[in-house]
Design a protein around this motif. Sequence first.
Motif, PDB file in Angstrom:
ATOM      1  N   ASP A  94       2.398 -19.605 -12.690  1.00  0.00           N
ATOM      2  CA  ASP A  94       1.460 -20.449 -11.958  1.00  0.00           C
ATOM      3  C   ASP A  94       1.836 -21.919 -12.172  1.00  0.00           C
ATOM      4  O   ASP A  94       2.076 -22.359 -13.292  1.00  0.00           O
ATOM      5  CB  ASP A  94       0.039 -20.188 -12.468  1.00  0.00           C
ATOM      6  N   GLN A  95       1.881 -22.680 -11.105  1.00  0.00           N
ATOM      7  CA  GLN A  95       2.308 -24.075 -11.200  1.00  0.00           C
ATOM      8  C   GLN A  95       1.453 -24.884 -12.175  1.00  0.00           C
ATOM      9  O   GLN A  95       1.964 -25.762 -12.880  1.00  0.00           O
ATOM     10  CB  GLN A  95       2.282 -24.728  -9.819  1.00  0.00           C
ATOM     11  N   GLN A  96       0.175 -24.607 -12.249  1.00  0.00           N
ATOM     12  CA  GLN A  96      -0.695 -25.393 -13.120  1.00  0.00           C
ATOM     13  C   GLN A  96      -0.391 -25.164 -14.595  1.00  0.00           C
ATOM     14  O   GLN A  96      -0.524 -26.073 -15.420  1.00  0.00           O
ATOM     15  CB  GLN A  96      -2.165 -25.069 -12.823  1.00  0.00           C
ATOM     16  N   ILE A  97       0.058 -23.968 -14.947  1.00  0.00           N
ATOM     17  CA  ILE A  97       0.442 -23.701 -16.334  1.00  0.00           C
ATOM     18  C   ILE A  97       1.695 -24.486 -16.686  1.00  0.00           C
ATOM     19  O   ILE A  97       1.782 -25.125 -17.741  1.00  0.00           O
ATOM     20  CB  ILE A  97       0.665 -22.192 -16.539  1.00  0.00           C
ATOM     21  N   PRO A 102       3.613 -29.822 -22.357  1.00  0.00           N
ATOM     22  CA  PRO A 102       3.884 -31.200 -22.767  1.00  0.00           C
ATOM     23  C   PRO A 102       5.228 -31.746 -22.305  1.00  0.00           C
ATOM     24  O   PRO A 102       5.344 -32.932 -21.977  1.00  0.00           O
ATOM     25  CB  PRO A 102       3.813 -31.121 -24.299  1.00  0.00           C
ATOM     26  N   GLY A 103       6.247 -30.929 -22.247  1.00  0.00           N
ATOM     27  CA  GLY A 103       7.577 -31.407 -21.871  1.00  0.00           C
ATOM     28  C   GLY A 103       7.821 -31.442 -20.383  1.00  0.00           C
ATOM     29  O   GLY A 103       8.891 -31.860 -19.941  1.00  0.00           O
ATOM     30  N   GLY A 104       6.884 -30.945 -19.595  1.00  0.00           N
ATOM     31  CA  GLY A 104       7.055 -30.931 -18.158  1.00  0.00           C
ATOM     32  C   GLY A 104       7.476 -29.563 -17.626  1.00  0.00           C
ATOM     33  O   GLY A 104       7.679 -28.605 -18.388  1.00  0.00           O
ATOM     34  N   VAL A 105       7.626 -29.482 -16.320  1.00  0.00           N
ATOM     35  CA  VAL A 105       7.899 -28.209 -15.649  1.00  0.00           C
ATOM     36  C   VAL A 105       9.231 -27.609 -16.089  1.00  0.00           C
ATOM     37  O   VAL A 105       9.315 -26.426 -16.449  1.00  0.00           O
ATOM     38  CB  VAL A 105       7.872 -28.393 -14.118  1.00  0.00           C
ATOM     39  N   PHE A 108       9.209 -26.247 -19.554  1.00  0.00           N
ATOM     40  CA  PHE A 108       8.495 -24.971 -19.644  1.00  0.00           C
ATOM     41  C   PHE A 108       9.345 -23.835 -19.091  1.00  0.00           C
ATOM     42  O   PHE A 108       9.383 -22.739 -19.677  1.00  0.00           O
ATOM     43  CB  PHE A 108       7.169 -25.029 -18.895  1.00  0.00           C
ATOM     44  N   MET A 109      10.025 -24.067 -17.984  1.00  0.00           N
ATOM     45  CA  MET A 109      10.844 -23.009 -17.385  1.00  0.00           C
ATOM     46  C   MET A 109      11.995 -22.631 -18.306  1.00  0.00           C
ATOM     47  O   MET A 109      12.369 -21.454 -18.393  1.00  0.00           O
ATOM     48  CB  MET A 109      11.359 -23.454 -16.025  1.00  0.00           C
ATOM     49  N   ASP A 110      12.562 -23.614 -19.017  1.00  0.00           N
ATOM     50  CA  ASP A 110      13.599 -23.307 -20.013  1.00  0.00           C
ATOM     51  C   ASP A 110      13.017 -22.475 -21.151  1.00  0.00           C
ATOM     52  O   ASP A 110      13.619 -21.510 -21.618  1.00  0.00           O
ATOM     53  CB  ASP A 110      14.205 -24.594 -20.570  1.00  0.00           C
ATOM     54  N   PHE A 111      11.836 -22.880 -21.622  1.00  0.00           N
ATOM     55  CA  PHE A 111      11.156 -22.170 -22.711  1.00  0.00           C
ATOM     56  C   PHE A 111      10.857 -20.725 -22.327  1.00  0.00           C
ATOM     57  O   PHE A 111      11.180 -19.779 -23.045  1.00  0.00           O
ATOM     58  CB  PHE A 111       9.867 -22.926 -23.062  1.00  0.00           C
ATOM     59  N   GLU A 112      10.228 -20.554 -21.159  1.00  0.00           N
ATOM     60  CA  GLU A 112       9.876 -19.208 -20.712  1.00  0.00           C
ATOM     61  C   GLU A 112      11.124 -18.415 -20.335  1.00  0.00           C
ATOM     62  O   GLU A 112      11.203 -17.202 -20.566  1.00  0.00           O
ATOM     63  CB  GLU A 112       8.929 -19.296 -19.520  1.00  0.00           C
ATOM     64  N   THR A 193      14.876 -24.288 -10.482  1.00  0.00           N
ATOM     65  CA  THR A 193      13.443 -24.030 -10.388  1.00  0.00           C
ATOM     66  C   THR A 193      12.991 -24.282  -8.954  1.00  0.00           C
ATOM     67  O   THR A 193      13.274 -25.339  -8.385  1.00  0.00           O
ATOM     68  CB  THR A 193      12.664 -24.927 -11.356  1.00  0.00           C
ATOM     69  N   MET A 194      12.303 -23.296  -8.377  1.00  0.00           N
ATOM     70  CA  MET A 194      11.857 -23.386  -6.991  1.00  0.00           C
ATOM     71  C   MET A 194      10.351 -23.203  -6.910  1.00  0.00           C
ATOM     72  O   MET A 194       9.737 -22.607  -7.805  1.00  0.00           O
ATOM     73  CB  MET A 194      12.550 -22.319  -6.140  1.00  0.00           C
ATOM     74  N   GLU A 195       9.769 -23.685  -5.823  1.00  0.00           N
ATOM     75  CA  GLU A 195       8.349 -23.470  -5.554  1.00  0.00           C
ATOM     76  C   GLU A 195       8.205 -22.308  -4.588  1.00  0.00           C
ATOM     77  O   GLU A 195       9.015 -22.132  -3.670  1.00  0.00           O
ATOM     78  CB  GLU A 195       7.726 -24.728  -4.964  1.00  0.00           C
TER      79      GLU A 195
END
Length: 310
Positions: A94-97, A102-105, A108-112, A193-195
């Motif tokens: 979900d985009q809001q998550i 804290p580090g940005g989108v 987060f995508m790297d983390f996940e 990363t895409m929407e």
Amino acid sequence: MANTLTTAAQLLQIADQNLDPAFVNDLLDDAPFLKQMSAVLANASNGTQHKYLKDTTAASGGFRAINDGTDYTASTQTLVTNTLQVLTANVRVDQQIAKAYPGGVEAFMDFEGARSLRKAMAVAEAQFFYGVSNDSAGFVGLKANTYIDALADGQVYGAGGSSALTSVYLMRQGTDGVELILGRDGNIEVGETMEQLIIGANSKEMPVYFRVQEALMGFKMGGAYSVARIANLAASTYTLTDAMIYEAIALFPSSRQPTVIAMNRRSLKQLRASRTATSPTGAPAPIPTEVEGIPIVVTDGISNAETAVA
């Protein structure tokens, strides 16, 4: 026994500028068997297939008397083609998550993405042992090896258990044994990363960030003396001992000895207990790491709920 083979950890690479290439080594921490396993890059169809020759009949050779001839038998080979399967670790959130991280989108995508890749490698490790019974969309694994799927097979030693069963596998890795096959030059393709709009739990559209993370992977089975199996090991009574491992080692030709022993944590505990029981001083034995110089690799990819080998 020294391992000089090219391993999966050496061949795998992350095809994305945002991820540190050194991450591959950490990525395989949850797949310890794959981490050390001999690997080769796919050689056909733009890295989507792997072809190799498998000996099926040995050539003739021996002695002859002077002035006498001999019959000659040529060796025969079978061409084997392995089609690699897609290992996927795609990320969708979900985009809001992602925006709240804290580090940005992208962070987060790297983390996940890293968490998804670790899980995918653990699944691939179980696939190596159990094949399509682990994941029907994955590659064929050791379970399909006809040399180790019955007690009557020459490469099987039966431990005698009947419930809560597991196996220990002794393998010869390399070009004349078992190998992991990596497609696309070993690249794990990590996309941008895409929407995207998807259908949420309430059957209505929701915006997400999406990233493709995929690789191609397969498994080369090797010949009749590539693997031996100690089957039907139970939780009690019919437990792993050094004597059983030596029985399995004896199933290999002297010129083609195994290079690795794979077992799960329960089998390792049983092996240590068997050594403690025979210790002259009664002192607890150290955690086993090898037998006759053949390293032991402990993996959660081997189950304690296998079907009995009959």
